[in-house]
Design a protein around this motif. Structure first.
Motif, PDB file in Angstrom:
ATOM      1  N   LEU A  40      10.800   2.309   6.821  1.00 15.12           N
ATOM      2  CA  LEU A  40      11.201   2.803   8.137  1.00 15.12           C
ATOM      3  C   LEU A  40      11.586   4.274   8.041  1.00 15.12           C
ATOM      4  O   LEU A  40      12.068   4.733   7.000  1.00 15.12           O
ATOM      5  CB  LEU A  40      12.391   1.991   8.667  1.00 15.12           C
ATOM      6  N   MET A  42       0.837  -1.205   0.000  1.00 15.43           N
ATOM      7  CA  MET A  42       0.000   0.000   0.000  1.00 15.43           C
ATOM      8  C   MET A  42       0.873   1.257   0.000  1.00 15.43           C
ATOM      9  O   MET A  42       1.854   1.313   0.728  1.00 15.43           O
ATOM     10  CB  MET A  42      -0.877   0.019   1.261  1.00 15.43           C
ATOM     11  N   TYR A  49      -1.759   0.428   6.712  1.00 20.68           N
ATOM     12  CA  TYR A  49      -1.594   1.229   7.929  1.00 20.68           C
ATOM     13  C   TYR A  49      -2.875   1.997   8.212  1.00 20.68           C
ATOM     14  O   TYR A  49      -3.363   2.737   7.367  1.00 20.68           O
ATOM     15  CB  TYR A  49      -0.430   2.198   7.731  1.00 20.68           C
ATOM     16  N   THR A  61      10.101  -5.346   6.765  1.00 19.88           N
ATOM     17  CA  THR A  61       8.949  -6.124   7.231  1.00 19.88           C
ATOM     18  C   THR A  61       8.090  -6.502   6.029  1.00 19.88           C
ATOM     19  O   THR A  61       8.272  -5.964   4.939  1.00 19.88           O
ATOM     20  CB  THR A  61       8.082  -5.289   8.194  1.00 19.88           C
ATOM     21  N   SER A  62       7.150  -7.400   6.232  1.00 19.81           N
ATOM     22  CA  SER A  62       6.140  -7.644   5.197  1.00 19.81           C
ATOM     23  C   SER A  62       5.343  -6.365   5.024  1.00 19.81           C
ATOM     24  O   SER A  62       5.272  -5.553   5.943  1.00 19.81           O
ATOM     25  CB  SER A  62       5.171  -8.743   5.629  1.00 19.81           C
ATOM     26  N   ASP A  63       4.735  -6.219   3.854  1.00 22.01           N
ATOM     27  CA  ASP A  63       3.939  -5.007   3.666  1.00 22.01           C
ATOM     28  C   ASP A  63       2.609  -5.154   4.415  1.00 22.01           C
ATOM     29  O   ASP A  63       2.166  -6.268   4.709  1.00 22.01           O
ATOM     30  CB  ASP A  63       3.690  -4.750   2.177  1.00 22.01           C
ATOM     31  N   PHE A  64       2.025  -4.028   4.736  1.00 20.73           N
ATOM     32  CA  PHE A  64       0.763  -4.046   5.491  1.00 20.73           C
ATOM     33  C   PHE A  64      -0.006  -2.788   5.165  1.00 20.73           C
ATOM     34  O   PHE A  64       0.538  -1.854   4.570  1.00 20.73           O
ATOM     35  CB  PHE A  64       1.053  -4.112   7.001  1.00 20.73           C
ATOM     36  N   GLU A  83       5.698   3.416   0.896  1.00 17.15           N
ATOM     37  CA  GLU A  83       5.089   2.178   1.385  1.00 17.15           C
ATOM     38  C   GLU A  83       4.956   2.274   2.901  1.00 17.15           C
ATOM     39  O   GLU A  83       5.824   2.872   3.557  1.00 17.15           O
ATOM     40  CB  GLU A  83       6.012   0.992   1.082  1.00 17.15           C
ATOM     41  N   ALA A  84       3.915   1.645   3.449  1.00 18.23           N
ATOM     42  CA  ALA A  84       3.704   1.694   4.903  1.00 18.23           C
ATOM     43  C   ALA A  84       4.905   1.118   5.647  1.00 18.23           C
ATOM     44  O   ALA A  84       5.245   1.554   6.733  1.00 18.23           O
ATOM     45  CB  ALA A  84       2.447   0.926   5.272  1.00 18.23           C
ATOM     46  N   ARG A  85       5.555   0.129   5.052  1.00 20.26           N
ATOM     47  CA  ARG A  85       6.626  -0.547   5.777  1.00 20.26           C
ATOM     48  C   ARG A  85       7.967   0.189   5.716  1.00 20.26           C
ATOM     49  O   ARG A  85       8.958  -0.302   6.248  1.00 20.26           O
ATOM     50  CB  ARG A  85       6.789  -1.963   5.264  1.00 20.26           C
ATOM     51  N   VAL A  98       5.403   6.328   8.041  1.00 18.18           N
ATOM     52  CA  VAL A  98       3.996   6.790   8.067  1.00 18.18           C
ATOM     53  C   VAL A  98       3.601   7.300   9.454  1.00 18.18           C
ATOM     54  O   VAL A  98       2.724   8.152   9.573  1.00 18.18           O
ATOM     55  CB  VAL A  98       2.949   5.700   7.679  1.00 18.18           C
ATOM     56  N   GLN A  99       4.258   6.755  10.500  1.00 18.85           N
ATOM     57  CA  GLN A  99       3.934   7.208  11.857  1.00 18.85           C
ATOM     58  C   GLN A  99       4.413   8.632  12.099  1.00 18.85           C
ATOM     59  O   GLN A  99       3.998   9.266  13.061  1.00 18.85           O
ATOM     60  CB  GLN A  99       4.582   6.291  12.896  1.00 18.85           C
ATOM     61  N   TYR A 149       1.230   5.358   0.641  1.00 23.10           N
ATOM     62  CA  TYR A 149       0.646   6.418   1.476  1.00 23.10           C
ATOM     63  C   TYR A 149       1.303   7.751   1.161  1.00 23.10           C
ATOM     64  O   TYR A 149       2.515   7.810   0.929  1.00 23.10           O
ATOM     65  CB  TYR A 149       0.844   6.094   2.970  1.00 23.10           C
ATOM     66  N   ASP A 204      -2.613   1.851  14.294  1.00 19.23           N
ATOM     67  CA  ASP A 204      -1.742   2.683  15.136  1.00 19.23           C
ATOM     68  C   ASP A 204      -2.589   3.388  16.203  1.00 19.23           C
ATOM     69  O   ASP A 204      -3.431   4.223  15.881  1.00 19.23           O
ATOM     70  CB  ASP A 204      -1.029   3.714  14.250  1.00 19.23           C
ATOM     71  N   ARG A 208       9.130   5.870  23.346  1.00 14.56           N
ATOM     72  CA  ARG A 208       8.152   5.194  22.474  1.00 14.56           C
ATOM     73  C   ARG A 208       7.363   4.122  23.211  1.00 14.56           C
ATOM     74  O   ARG A 208       6.156   3.989  22.997  1.00 14.56           O
ATOM     75  CB  ARG A 208       8.859   4.516  21.271  1.00 14.56           C
ATOM     76  N   VAL A 252      10.701   2.949  13.894  1.00 17.72           N
ATOM     77  CA  VAL A 252       9.505   3.761  13.698  1.00 17.72           C
ATOM     78  C   VAL A 252       9.223   3.701  12.196  1.00 17.72           C
ATOM     79  O   VAL A 252      10.141   3.820  11.387  1.00 17.72           O
ATOM     80  CB  VAL A 252       9.783   5.233  14.101  1.00 17.72           C
ATOM     81  N   PHE A 253       7.965   3.482  11.825  1.00 21.00           N
ATOM     82  CA  PHE A 253       7.624   3.547  10.405  1.00 21.00           C
ATOM     83  C   PHE A 253       7.480   5.012  10.005  1.00 21.00           C
ATOM     84  O   PHE A 253       6.994   5.834  10.778  1.00 21.00           O
ATOM     85  CB  PHE A 253       6.314   2.800  10.130  1.00 21.00           C
ATOM     86  N   ILE A 290       7.626  -3.999  16.128  1.00 21.05           N
ATOM     87  CA  ILE A 290       8.400  -3.743  14.899  1.00 21.05           C
ATOM     88  C   ILE A 290       9.624  -4.674  14.813  1.00 21.05           C
ATOM     89  O   ILE A 290       9.869  -5.265  13.752  1.00 21.05           O
ATOM     90  CB  ILE A 290       8.745  -2.238  14.740  1.00 21.05           C
TER      91      ILE A 290
END
Ligand SMILES: Cc1cc2nc3c(=O)[nH]c(=O)nc-3n(C[C@H](O)[C@H](O)[C@H](O)COP(=O)(O)OP(=O)(O)OC[C@H]3O[C@@H](n4cnc5c(N)ncnc54)[C@H](O)[C@@H]3O)c2cc1C
Ligand code: FES
Ligand code: FES
Lengths: 157, 290
Positions: free
Chosen positions: A23, A1, B8, B3-6, A19-21, A66-67, A3, B53, B109, A63-64, B38
């Motif tokens: 970092l 996905m 959000y 990571t695998s995609d997801f 991508e959401a993933r 997107v966050q 964003y 989130d 965090r 931290v991603f 994570i």
């Protein structure tokens, strides 16, 4: 996905499709080309990737990006002003708080956050304040001196 | 590591978060501080299709004075707990324990709710909250449920929270008069996780005799446990050093033959540390109870 995110980095707004993933550290290094922030362990242990998110020190490998949408991020590139070192950078230079320099961006960002919370830390507060950022070269003594020098400089913003 | 995609998702209310969690049941995970999740996702030990989130959800973080208790939002970070004047005044053990977790960056965090829900066997907050006799509030699409902390921990990384429940609040009831509390841990020097940690809450009666004790042990076995044998030895006695030592020597009784054995410490060493940390925590709690 994919964003659409907008992140203010060192005072400049950046908007990108990611991508959401992705970092945060890779967003900074690979999307924005801000390679001052390093990746040491990629497992949240070494602190080389430390940046400030809304003024708080965080390990940007954990931290991603997107966050951080809408957040204010400061990296080591954002510290110097008008060609002059930030007092923490100057103190690391003066006290020789580095050898290879790999940990230095993370160490400096950790110090900036530490001194904001505690402007005149004791030596033991310094050592525990920087314990999440590892240095394999210096043995820490000159790093502690640099933190003390920055605290004593009277120039901390 | 990637990571695998997801997908959000960033809901703005708890109700919305819980609705999303039910909707994507089994495929979604809540993301709080992300400092347990994570790393697991990077190792692909967790591959959620949806990440919800909750770090920005209003009302899920912060510390409230409810007079007979304080209520800590599940998404409250360790840094917020450590620096809260209310917590320092009413439950200094919580601020003390939060300040011993990991490092400055991780504490900015990591959240108390994430720690309780994740149930790492070496986590600090699970033991402290267990000794304090907390009450947990969880929300599902169907309503709220209150869980006594004594019923939270089921096994390694396993709690009694249901997959569709959002932990919203950790409520810590006021302690009786003449009660002292302390948390002592023997930490791993690299991560600062507890090799063994003991939280002790001790109440002294007017006659100088112990009238109540809740002792919780973490790091030693697969999940945090109450050291009930130790508690029974303490109650009804004057807490002299020899009584404390004898009680502390039984702090591993409930763990039995399930002491953790790994690269950080052997099971024999953990059993030894359990008694040592229990003695230190009880001694300090008793001194503070006066
Ligand atoms: C380098 C390092 C050192 C550390 N050292 C320590 C230490 O010394 N002591 C210690 O105790 N911990 C330590 N930790 C762990 C840290 O405390 C984690 O942050 C914490 O255990 C998890 O909290 P989180 O908010 O990051 O949760 P997340 O990683 O976001 O979530 C963890 C799990 O809990 C679930 N979850 C989160 N919030 C909720 C909720 N409200 N309701 C229901 N489920 C929820 C998530 O879906 C996920 O499955 C360390 C971590 C790192 C990376
Ligand atoms: S690279 Fe992030 S902590 Fe080491
Ligand atoms: S100067 Fe080399 S790692 Fe710190």
């Amino acid at each position: 996905m994919s964003y659409l995110v907008t992140v203010r980095v060192n005072g400049v707004e950046h908007t990108a499709h990611i991508e959401a993933r992705l970092l945060l550290v890779n967003f900074l290094r690979d999307v924005l080309d801000l390679t001052g922030t390093h990746v040491g362990c990629d497992t949240s242990s070494c602190g080389a990737c430390t940046v400030l998110v809304n003024g708080q020190a965080v390990k940007s490998c954990t931290v991603f990006a997107v966050q951080a949408n809408g957040a204010d991020v400061t990296t080591v590139e954002g510290l110097a002003k008008d060609g002059k070192f930030h007092p923490v950078q100057q103190a690391f230079w003066d006290e020789h708080g580095l050898q290879c320099g790999f940990c230095t961006p993370g160490m400096i960002m950790t110090t900036v956050a530490l001194l904001k919370k505690n402007p005149s830390p004791t030596e033991s507060e310094i050592r525990s304040g920087i314990r999440g950022t590892l240095c394999r070269c210096t043995g820490y003594n000159n790093i502690v001196k640099a933190v003390q020098a920055a605290a004593a400089s009277g120039r901390m913003p | 590591m990637v990571t695998s995609d997801f997908e959000y998702l960033a809901p703005s209310t708890v109700a919305e978060a819980s609705r999303l969690l039910s909707k994507y049941r089994g495929e979604a995970k809540l993301l709080a501080g992300g400092h347990s999740l994570i790393p697991l996702m990077k190792l692909r030990l967790a591959e959620p299709k949806y990440l919800i989130d909750i770090s920005q959800v209003k009302g899920l973080s912060g510390i409230k004075d409810e007079r007979s208790a304080i209520a800590i939002g599940a998404a409250t970070t360790y840094a917020e707990i450590e620096s809260s004047a209310l917590i320092r005044r009413r439950f200094p053990i919580l601020a003390e324990a939060a300040g011993q977790i990991a490092d400055l960056q991780v504490r900015n965090r990591g959240t108390i709710g994430g720690s309780l829900a994740h149930a790492d066997p070496a986590g600090d907050m699970p033991a402290v909250v267990l000794a304090l006799g907390a009450e947990l509030v969880a929300l599902t699409a169907r309503g709220t449920r209150t869980i006594s902390v004594d019923r939270l921990n089921v096994d390694l990384l396993t709690t009694s929270l249901r997959p569709s429940e959002v932990l919203t609040t950790i409520r810590i009831p006021n302690l009786p008069a003449r009660t002292g509390a302390a948390y002592k841990k023997f930490e791993n020097k690299a991560s600062h996780y507890a090799v063994v940690g003991v939280a002790a809450v001790v109440t002294m009666g007017a006659g100088g005799v112990c009238t109540g004790a809740r002792i919780a042990v973490t790091g030693a076995g697969p999940k945090p446990v109450r050291a009930k044998r130790t508690e029974r030895i303490l109650i009804g006695k004057e807490l002299t050093p020899s009584v404390i030592r004898r009680a502390a020597s039984r702090a591993g009784a409930e763990i039995g033959d399930r002491f953790n054995d790994d690269i950080h410490a052997s099971s024999e060493y953990r059993a030894h540390l359990t008694a040592v940390m229990a003695e230190r925590a009880i001694t300090e709690a008793a001194a503070r109870a006066k």
